[in-house]
Write a protein that holds these residues in place. Structure first.
Motif, PDB file in Angstrom:
ATOM      1  N   VAL A   1      -3.972  10.058  -5.605  1.00  0.00           N
ATOM      2  CA  VAL A   1      -4.118   8.801  -4.864  1.00  0.00           C
ATOM      3  C   VAL A   1      -3.786   7.597  -5.739  1.00  0.00           C
ATOM      4  N   GLY A   2      -3.554   7.815  -7.036  1.00  0.00           N
ATOM      5  CA  GLY A   2      -3.109   6.741  -7.924  1.00  0.00           C
ATOM      6  C   GLY A   2      -4.207   6.051  -8.702  1.00  0.00           C
ATOM      7  N   MET A   3      -5.442   6.536  -8.589  1.00  0.00           N
ATOM      8  CA  MET A   3      -6.546   5.843  -9.235  1.00  0.00           C
ATOM      9  C   MET A   3      -6.473   5.958 -10.766  1.00  0.00           C
ATOM     10  N   LEU A   4      -6.176   7.147 -11.290  1.00  0.00           N
ATOM     11  CA  LEU A   4      -6.086   7.319 -12.738  1.00  0.00           C
ATOM     12  C   LEU A   4      -4.939   6.509 -13.323  1.00  0.00           C
ATOM     13  N   ASP A   5      -3.812   6.527 -12.638  1.00  0.00           N
ATOM     14  CA  ASP A   5      -2.648   5.771 -13.091  1.00  0.00           C
ATOM     15  C   ASP A   5      -2.971   4.281 -13.167  1.00  0.00           C
TER      16      ASP A   5
ATOM     17  N   ASN B   1      -4.521  -3.506  -2.358  1.00  0.00           N
ATOM     18  CA  ASN B   1      -5.969  -3.429  -2.539  1.00  0.00           C
ATOM     19  C   ASN B   1      -6.379  -2.581  -3.740  1.00  0.00           C
ATOM     20  N   ALA B   2      -5.475  -2.417  -4.714  1.00  0.00           N
ATOM     21  CA  ALA B   2      -5.766  -1.527  -5.839  1.00  0.00           C
ATOM     22  C   ALA B   2      -6.992  -1.990  -6.631  1.00  0.00           C
TER      23      ALA B   2
ATOM     24  N   GLY C   1      -9.987  -1.307  -4.678  1.00  0.00           N
ATOM     25  CA  GLY C   1     -10.207   0.135  -4.635  1.00  0.00           C
ATOM     26  C   GLY C   1     -10.851   0.640  -5.914  1.00  0.00           C
ATOM     27  N   PHE C   2     -10.378   0.119  -7.049  1.00  0.00           N
ATOM     28  CA  PHE C   2     -10.947   0.536  -8.330  1.00  0.00           C
ATOM     29  C   PHE C   2     -12.408   0.098  -8.435  1.00  0.00           C
ATOM     30  N   ARG C   3     -12.681  -1.138  -8.009  1.00  0.00           N
ATOM     31  CA  ARG C   3     -14.058  -1.630  -8.051  1.00  0.00           C
ATOM     32  C   ARG C   3     -14.975  -0.773  -7.177  1.00  0.00           C
ATOM     33  N   ASN C   4     -14.504  -0.485  -5.958  1.00  0.00           N
ATOM     34  CA  ASN C   4     -15.319   0.326  -5.046  1.00  0.00           C
ATOM     35  C   ASN C   4     -15.551   1.736  -5.598  1.00  0.00           C
TER      36      ASN C   4
ATOM     37  N   TYR D   1     -11.403   5.357  -3.660  1.00  0.00           N
ATOM     38  CA  TYR D   1     -10.201   4.587  -3.999  1.00  0.00           C
ATOM     39  C   TYR D   1      -9.127   4.777  -2.935  1.00  0.00           C
ATOM     40  N   GLY D   2      -8.897   6.029  -2.535  1.00  0.00           N
ATOM     41  CA  GLY D   2      -7.845   6.318  -1.562  1.00  0.00           C
ATOM     42  C   GLY D   2      -8.078   5.649  -0.225  1.00  0.00           C
ATOM     43  N   VAL D   3      -9.328   5.644   0.238  1.00  0.00           N
ATOM     44  CA  VAL D   3      -9.653   5.000   1.521  1.00  0.00           C
ATOM     45  C   VAL D   3      -9.449   3.488   1.423  1.00  0.00           C
ATOM     46  N   THR D   4      -9.876   2.891   0.302  1.00  0.00           N
ATOM     47  CA  THR D   4      -9.774   1.438   0.143  1.00  0.00           C
ATOM     48  C   THR D   4      -8.317   0.972   0.108  1.00  0.00           C
ATOM     49  N   VAL D   5      -7.446   1.702  -0.599  1.00  0.00           N
ATOM     50  CA  VAL D   5      -6.048   1.266  -0.713  1.00  0.00           C
ATOM     51  C   VAL D   5      -5.197   1.770   0.451  1.00  0.00           C
ATOM     52  N   GLY D   6      -5.782   2.545   1.339  1.00  0.00           N
ATOM     53  CA  GLY D   6      -5.056   2.996   2.525  1.00  0.00           C
ATOM     54  C   GLY D   6      -4.279   4.288   2.357  1.00  0.00           C
ATOM     55  N   LYS D   7      -4.470   4.984   1.251  1.00  0.00           N
ATOM     56  CA  LYS D   7      -3.762   6.246   1.068  1.00  0.00           C
ATOM     57  C   LYS D   7      -4.471   7.412   1.750  1.00  0.00           C
ATOM     58  N   ILE D   8      -5.746   7.239   2.029  1.00  0.00           N
ATOM     59  CA  ILE D   8      -6.503   8.253   2.762  1.00  0.00           C
ATOM     60  C   ILE D   8      -6.979   7.633   4.069  1.00  0.00           C
TER      61      ILE D   8
END
Length: 504
Positions: free
Chosen positions: A104-108, A255-256, A259-262, A316-323
């Motif tokens: 979902v891109g969170m680690l990156d 919203n990255a 998303g990270f904060r959440n 993270y995925g839900v917040t940025v719209g990937k999930i």
């Protein structure tokens, strides 16, 4: 004299590369090793070789895998050897969570922002810290961090190859250091457990058994990598005078940041719940006696970490719209499992080799006789462990896969050192520091060519020798520092993990 040294060094590297390239793929290597065990069991049986089990006192005869009984065992146990192999389920479970977080891109996002937002005075150490911690993303760290660090160094007016060097060195060494328990811990612990069963069926090496040593290693390697870069690598490289390079910065989802904060808030809530489940005498994940060591918490550390990473990744995925639905979660987890396909294939061959080694009793024969020989020559102290570390560091020039090399060494050295009184987790820690120290200087490391490509973006004339010459100060320093650290833990009686000392 410099020409001669350069010529000798190049010849050495060429020789290593030639020998290493002649070795088969790790899967085929273990197929050959399994066949070798079958042949050895037949030879041993011709001489009626026996050994006394140190735990039970039972006399064990080497069983012939080339006999009718052996053939029946090979055919009937093959599936169970594979599906029952301890590391398989543990690692796949861990990667379901870590893989989702990565996909979902969170680690990156976390890696890039940590490096790019570091103040100039802290940049070198930030890169080193992120590199060491980058093994959360497994091998991807060695592809992501070096070019990103080179780009950031270039943008702030520092030599980009210095950034690339500290990024590659720290991410290569990071497989033995992390503040968290990650997939590598689960993989190696599973193999250690299988090897320890040759001597004692009851011993279990958990993914947390090297945790305290790993935590200290994070700060040691971070400091050392930053210090070497600032005091040796950058002065040697001098001011960058290459051609102007165009660098692209990847754009984050809108919203990255949110998303990270959440995801961090979700992680904090999850950790509070974990603390409540283990932090008090009445907590459900403590033992019946109210202890943490041992306890269901340590036994179930992998599922707990799986849920932690799932919580972070899904948030993270839900917040940025990937999930957007449960279907997306399953799709990302399935994508992460695709990346594990080569590991699953390798495990099939490794599991057969170790099973044959155990069933034939060759493993315990080697352990008992090897330990008796070491005792007869009075080579059983910490010098033996240091010798083993140096041996493995050299082996890394020929076999770069950490899991494959440990699967090859563990059935021999874990039982042997157990006979001398050493805990399997201690032997595992010695293996890890040796493997991690020389990862970055072997020409056979598959990521070296990729990193060299990134290097040539800034220096067209750079070659493998250039990269290795930059890595040697890190490699030697890491190995020396880790040996000193393991000696400190050994003599000061500091536990390597919860309840884990060097001795059984």
């Amino acid at each position: 004299m410099e020409t001669a040294k350069k010529g000798f060094f190049n010849k050495f590297l060429n020789g290593v590369e030639r020998v290493g390239n002649k070795l088969p793929d790790p899967f085929i290597l273990f197929v050959y090793m399994a066949l070798g065990v079958i042949i050895l069991s037949w030879i041993f049986s011709l001489f009626n070789a026996q050994v006394t089990h140190p735990g039970t006192g039972e006399t064990l005869t080497i069983k012939n895998l080339a006999s009718g009984e052996g053939l029946r065992y090979i055919v009937t146990s093959m599936i169970e050897n594979f599906t029952g192999f301890a590391p398989l389920g543990i690692v796949l479970a861990m990667m379901l969570g870590i893989g989702l977080t990565e996909k979902v891109g969170m680690l990156d996002y976390a890696i890039r922002k940590t490096i790019m937002k570091s103040p100039p005075w802290l940049l070198t150490y930030s890169v080193a810290f992120v590199g060491v911690m980058g093994n959360l993303a497994s091998d991807a760290a060695m592809l992501l961090i070096p070019p990103l660090a080179a780009m950031v160094f270039y943008k702030v007016g520092r030599h980009p190859l210095a950034g690339l060097a500290v990024g590659y060195a720290s991410s290569g060494a990071g497989f033995t250091a992390n503040l968290l328990i990650v997939g590598t811990d689960a993989l190696l612990a599973g193999i250690s457990t299988e090897a320890a069963k040759i001597i004692d069926e009851s011993i279990v090496v958990t993914p947390a058994d090297n945790w305290y040593f790993n935590i200290v290693s994070v700060f040691v390697i971070t400091f050392l990598a930053g210090f070497i870069t600032s005091k040796f690598i950058e002065p040697r490289l001098g001011k960058y005078s290459g051609e102007a390079v165009e660098v692209d910065v990847e754009e984050d989802p809108p919203n990255a940041g949110k998303g990270f904060r959440n995801s961090m808030i979700a992680a904090l809530i999850f950790l509070v719940l974990v603390y409540l489940s283990v932090g008090f005498s009445w907590s459900p994940l403590r033992s019946e006696e109210g202890k943490v060591i041992p306890s269901p918490f340590l036994t179930g550390i992998v599922p707990i970490l799986l849920f932690l990473f799932l919580t972070v990744g899904v948030t993270y995925g839900v917040t940025v719209g990937k999930i957007k639905s449960g279907k997306d979660i399953a799709a990302y987890m399935a994508e992460a499992m695709k990346d594990m396909s080569s590991y699953i294939v390798l495990i099939f061959a490794i599991s057969q080799f170790i099973a044959y080694f155990n069933w034939s009793n060759i493993g315990i024969w080697v352990a008992v006789n090897g330990a008796e020989f070491l005792e007869s020559v009075n080579f059983t102290g910490i010098g033996l462990i240091i010798g083993y570390i140096i041996f493995t560091a050299c082996m890394n020039f020929l076999i770069t896969s950490g899991s494959a090399k440990w699967a090859l060494e563990a059935p021999i050295f874990v039982p042997m050192f157990m006979q001398l009184g050493y805990h399997p987790a201690f032997t595992q820690a010695a293996y890890r520091i040796a493997d991690s120290s020389t990862n970055i200087v072997t020409p056979l490391m598959p990521y070296m060519v990729v990193v060299l490509t990134f290097m040539q973006k800034y220096d067209k004339k750079a070659g493998i020798g250039t990269l290795i010459s930059l890595m040697l100060p890190y490699s030697i320093s890491f190995l020396v520092a880790w040996i000193i650290l393991i000696l400190l833990f050994f003599y000061a009686g500091i536990p390597f993990g919860p309840g884990i000392t060097p001795y059984l």
